[in-house]
Scaffold this active site. Structure first.
Site, PDB file in Angstrom:
ATOM      1  N   ASP A 174     -22.372  -7.294   3.254  1.00 42.66           N
ATOM      2  CA  ASP A 174     -22.176  -6.647   1.961  1.00 42.66           C
ATOM      3  C   ASP A 174     -23.187  -7.114   0.916  1.00 42.66           C
ATOM      4  OD1 ASP A 174     -20.031  -5.175   2.822  1.00 42.66           O
ATOM      5  OD2 ASP A 174     -18.506  -6.528   2.026  1.00 42.66           O
ATOM      6  N   LYS A 205     -22.722  -1.894  -1.680  1.00 40.46           N
ATOM      7  CA  LYS A 205     -22.009  -0.914  -2.499  1.00 40.46           C
ATOM      8  C   LYS A 205     -22.138  -1.306  -3.968  1.00 40.46           C
ATOM      9  CE  LYS A 205     -18.434   0.085   0.971  1.00 40.46           C
ATOM     10  NZ  LYS A 205     -16.983   0.071   1.265  1.00 40.46           N
ATOM     11  N   MET A 237     -12.693  -7.021 -10.064  1.00 39.99           N
ATOM     12  CA  MET A 237     -13.252  -5.688 -10.331  1.00 39.99           C
ATOM     13  C   MET A 237     -12.664  -5.063 -11.594  1.00 39.99           C
ATOM     14  SD  MET A 237     -13.097  -4.340  -6.361  1.00 39.99           S
ATOM     15  CE  MET A 237     -11.357  -4.815  -6.202  1.00 39.99           C
TER      16      MET A 237
END
Length: 266
Positions: A38, A60, A177
């Protein structure tokens, strides 16, 4: 010689400091035939991967995915069916907002052997490096890990996050997040009874040499985030334990700490 059927290892890379990889995680990287990693994985960890191994980057960003989740999962199964030992390397812990469960489900559906290798979550490590223990006998006996990515209702269904229960029922909130949706998070907590004077901390680039910690209160959270130009990745801590930072801060004050490479943020 590769086996006729490989295995998928869902490995937690830790929060940023490469020294926080587990022994098991490092051993699996050294034996990997393929590593799927990632954006928030510290690139220093790739030095353990054999030169012969295939490396697949699946970064991402908000609004942009280099690989869709379905494509990532297909890649894992495909390589395992070829007989590869596949390491799915994820920032933090694969089971905490890492979609490791979804990837393990597909492996199970396809008859692929898999193994979870826990990692140190940023929601635990970043506060510790900022001098904020998540629990303390004098301040907090409960803690909840919450996604800030989905804080509104989905159509006319129940809220995706039960802010009404979290606001009054948990001493320490650790929000992942949550930068983009901070105004809504603040609104929901205040609306549901959390005091505006509740201490808060934003920990940016936790456990790396670029770590920065900013403290405020729930009432002034949005203003503070704008003032310091807060960006992801950042962990948000809400609760009385934040008061301990002034006394227990250690990492950012180490004048001669060895540098931990910057995590790519685009």
């Amino acid at each position: 010689m590769k086996r006729s059927k490989g295995k998928v290892y869902l490995v937690g890379a830790g929060p940023g400091d490469p020294d926080l990889i587990t022994v098991r995680g490092k051993e699996l990287l050294e034996k990997a035939d393929c590593v799927v990693y990632d954006r928030l994985v510290n690139r220093e960890l790739l030095k353990y991967v054999p030169s012969r191994a295939e490396r697949i980057y699946c970064g991402k960003w908000s609004g942009f995915h280099l690989m869709k989740q379905e494509e990532i999962q297909t890649a894992l199964v495909d390589r395992a069916k070829r007989g590869y030992n596949v390491v799915r390397l994820k920032g933090g812990d694969p089971s905490i907002f890492g979609r490791g469960g979804e990837e393990a489900e597909l492996c199970a559906d396809e008859g692929i052997d898999f193994e979870f290798v826990p990692g140190i979550s940023s929601g635990v490590a970043a506060p510790a490096y900022a001098g904020i223990p998540l629990t303390h006998r004098d301040y907090a006996s409960s803690v909840a890990f919450v996604t800030g990515h989905s804080c509104r209702k989905q159509d006319n269904q129940a809220p995706l996050v039960r802010w009404d229960e979290l606001a009054a029922g948990v001493d320490t909130l650790v929000i992942y997040m949550g930068v983009k949706n901070l105004p809504e998070i603040q609104k929901q907590l205040l609306k549901n009874g959390r005091s505006g004077s509740t201490p808060m901390a934003f920990i940016q680039q936790g456990t790396t040499a670029q770590q920065q910690t900013f403290t405020t209160t729930l009432e002034y959270a949005v203003e503070k985030a704008v003032e310091v130009e807060l960006v992801s990745p950042a962990i948000i801590i809400i609760g009385e334990v934040v008061k301990l930072r002034e006394k227990l801060s250690w990492f950012e004050e180490e004048a001669d700490k060895s540098p931990v490479p910057f995590i790519e943020v685009v």
